[in-house]
Design a protein around this motif. Structure first.
Motif, mmCIF file in Angstrom:
data_model
loop_
_atom_site.group_PDB
_atom_site.id
_atom_site.type_symbol
_atom_site.label_atom_id
_atom_site.label_comp_id
_atom_site.label_asym_id
_atom_site.label_seq_id
_atom_site.Cartn_x
_atom_site.Cartn_y
_atom_site.Cartn_z
ATOM 1 N N ARG A 108 -11.559 -7.044 -5.815
ATOM 2 C CA ARG A 108 -11.599 -6.276 -4.568
ATOM 3 C C ARG A 108 -11.261 -4.802 -4.798
ATOM 4 O O ARG A 108 -11.805 -3.919 -4.125
ATOM 5 C CB ARG A 108 -10.593 -6.855 -3.565
ATOM 6 N N VAL B 17 -13.493 0.039 -5.155
ATOM 7 C CA VAL B 17 -12.877 1.214 -4.529
ATOM 8 C C VAL B 17 -12.444 2.210 -5.593
ATOM 9 O O VAL B 17 -12.618 3.427 -5.448
ATOM 10 C CB VAL B 17 -11.682 0.796 -3.657
ATOM 11 N N HIS C 90 0.808 -1.224 0.000
ATOM 12 C CA HIS C 90 0.000 0.000 0.000
ATOM 13 C C HIS C 90 0.838 1.269 0.000
ATOM 14 O O HIS C 90 0.387 2.327 -0.424
ATOM 15 C CB HIS C 90 -0.924 0.014 1.226
ATOM 16 N N ALA D 132 -6.099 3.796 -1.071
ATOM 17 C CA ALA D 132 -7.509 3.871 -0.672
ATOM 18 C C ALA D 132 -8.037 2.496 -0.276
ATOM 19 O O ALA D 132 -8.802 2.367 0.690
ATOM 20 C CB ALA D 132 -8.331 4.455 -1.812
ATOM 21 N N CYS D 133 -7.631 1.473 -1.012
ATOM 22 C CA CYS D 133 -8.046 0.106 -0.677
ATOM 23 C C CYS D 133 -7.526 -0.285 0.706
ATOM 24 O O CYS D 133 -8.257 -0.865 1.522
ATOM 25 C CB CYS D 133 -7.526 -0.877 -1.722
ATOM 26 N N TYR D 134 -6.284 0.046 0.955
ATOM 27 C CA TYR D 134 -5.699 -0.277 2.252
ATOM 28 C C TYR D 134 -6.436 0.436 3.380
ATOM 29 O O TYR D 134 -6.702 -0.146 4.437
ATOM 30 C CB TYR D 134 -4.220 0.116 2.261
ATOM 31 N N GLY D 135 -6.782 1.684 3.119
ATOM 32 C CA GLY D 135 -7.504 2.453 4.128
ATOM 33 C C GLY D 135 -8.865 1.878 4.444
ATOM 34 O O GLY D 135 -9.400 2.077 5.550
ATOM 35 N N LYS D 136 -9.457 1.156 3.501
ATOM 36 C CA LYS D 136 -10.770 0.543 3.711
ATOM 37 C C LYS D 136 -10.664 -0.914 4.170
ATOM 38 O O LYS D 136 -11.672 -1.623 4.264
ATOM 39 C CB LYS D 136 -11.589 0.619 2.424
ATOM 40 N N GLY D 137 -9.419 -1.349 4.428
ATOM 41 C CA GLY D 137 -9.226 -2.714 4.922
ATOM 42 C C GLY D 137 -9.346 -3.791 3.871
ATOM 43 O O GLY D 137 -9.650 -4.953 4.194
ATOM 44 N N VAL D 138 -9.120 -3.429 2.622
ATOM 45 C CA VAL D 138 -9.185 -4.423 1.534
ATOM 46 C C VAL D 138 -7.930 -5.285 1.552
ATOM 47 O O VAL D 138 -6.811 -4.762 1.661
ATOM 48 C CB VAL D 138 -9.326 -3.716 0.169
ATOM 49 N N GLU E 223 -15.369 4.077 -6.771
ATOM 50 C CA GLU E 223 -15.875 4.964 -5.725
ATOM 51 C C GLU E 223 -15.127 6.295 -5.680
ATOM 52 O O GLU E 223 -15.728 7.345 -5.428
ATOM 53 C CB GLU E 223 -15.760 4.266 -4.369
#
Length: 243
Positions: free
Chosen positions: A203, A207, A127, A226-232, A210
């Motif tokens: 996955r 995002v 990330h 952004a994916c990491y921030g959403k826990g993906v 979005e």
């Protein structure tokens, strides 16, 4: 008997690849050359007359449902201008007593056994900078498997190749992978990379959509962050298991 390994100044005489295949090919191609010489024919013509055809059954009992040898060789003869070059060589050899030239086209058929082609592939996206690491179940022995898997990954994820690195394999990420060989390792590990990328894209894409607007297209690094921030989960694992 006590065996010891020693280092000598002599070249190794053991097989590296294709044990059994090369001697068999040498024997049959030598036979083709002798037949051609006895009949005063071009060896390529003799080989063409003896090609496998679709539907033929090999000595091991395999039915050739897909056999494209004849059209492939025909294409190569055309693209290489084989007939013209052969004529030029004959003229050259007639005009030169001591210096000779030759040209030959020798097609080879190698049966592929896909069964039990189990390889583990692991792909991780970081990330912090969007770089990608791959661990696959094959061994690089000069066939270019590391380059191939990296290229496939970059293509599937739509990122520059410079972001992808193939890491040294381990018995943890790549447990239970079979041996490297049989001309299946690169293809199957690339397939494993494709499947991992499919999981990751499934996955990541929501995002990406979005945070994308008509006036703003986020970079790969922004999307990954952004994916990491959403826990993906930005890692994927796949084990190949061809039918």
């Amino acid at each position: 008997t006590l065996f010891r390994s020693v280092k000598t100044n002599k070249a190794a005489n053991t097989y590296c690849r294709s044990p059994g295949s090369l001697p068999a090919q040498l024997l049959i191609e030598t036979m083709m050359e002798h037949v051609a010489k006895a009949l005063n024919k071009d060896p390529s013509q003799v080989r063409t007359l003896n090609f496998y055809q679709k539907g033929d059954v090999t000595p091991t009992g395999a039915t050739l449902d897909y056999c494209n040898m004849a059209p492939v060789v025909s294409q190569l003869e055309t693209s290489s201008d084989f007939t013209t070059r052969m004529s030029q060589l004959r003229l050259f050899n007639q005009a030169n007593r001591w210096k000779k030239r030759g040209i030959s086209m020798v097609p080879t058929r190698f049966p592929i056994a896909w069964g039990n082609g189990f390889y583990n592939v692991f792909v991780a996206i970081y990330h912090s900078d969007g770089t990608i690491a791959i661990e696959h179940g094959g061994i690089e022995v000069g066939q270019g498997i590391n380059t191939k898997t990296a290229q496939v990954c970059a293509y599937e994820l739509g990122v520059p190749l410079s972001l992808v690195r193939v890491k040294k394999g381990s018995g943890i990420c790549n447990a239970n992978s079979i041996t490297t060989g049989g001309s299946i390792t690169s293809g199957l590990n690339c397939m494993g990379v494709v499947e991992c990328c499919k999981m990751l894209k499934a996955r990541i894409d929501p995002v990406r959509k979005e945070i994308t607007t008509p006036t703003y297209t986020p970079t790969w690094q922004v999307v990954v962050a952004a994916c990491y921030g959403k826990g993906v989960d930005l890692t994927a694992h796949y084990m190949t298991n061809p039918d």
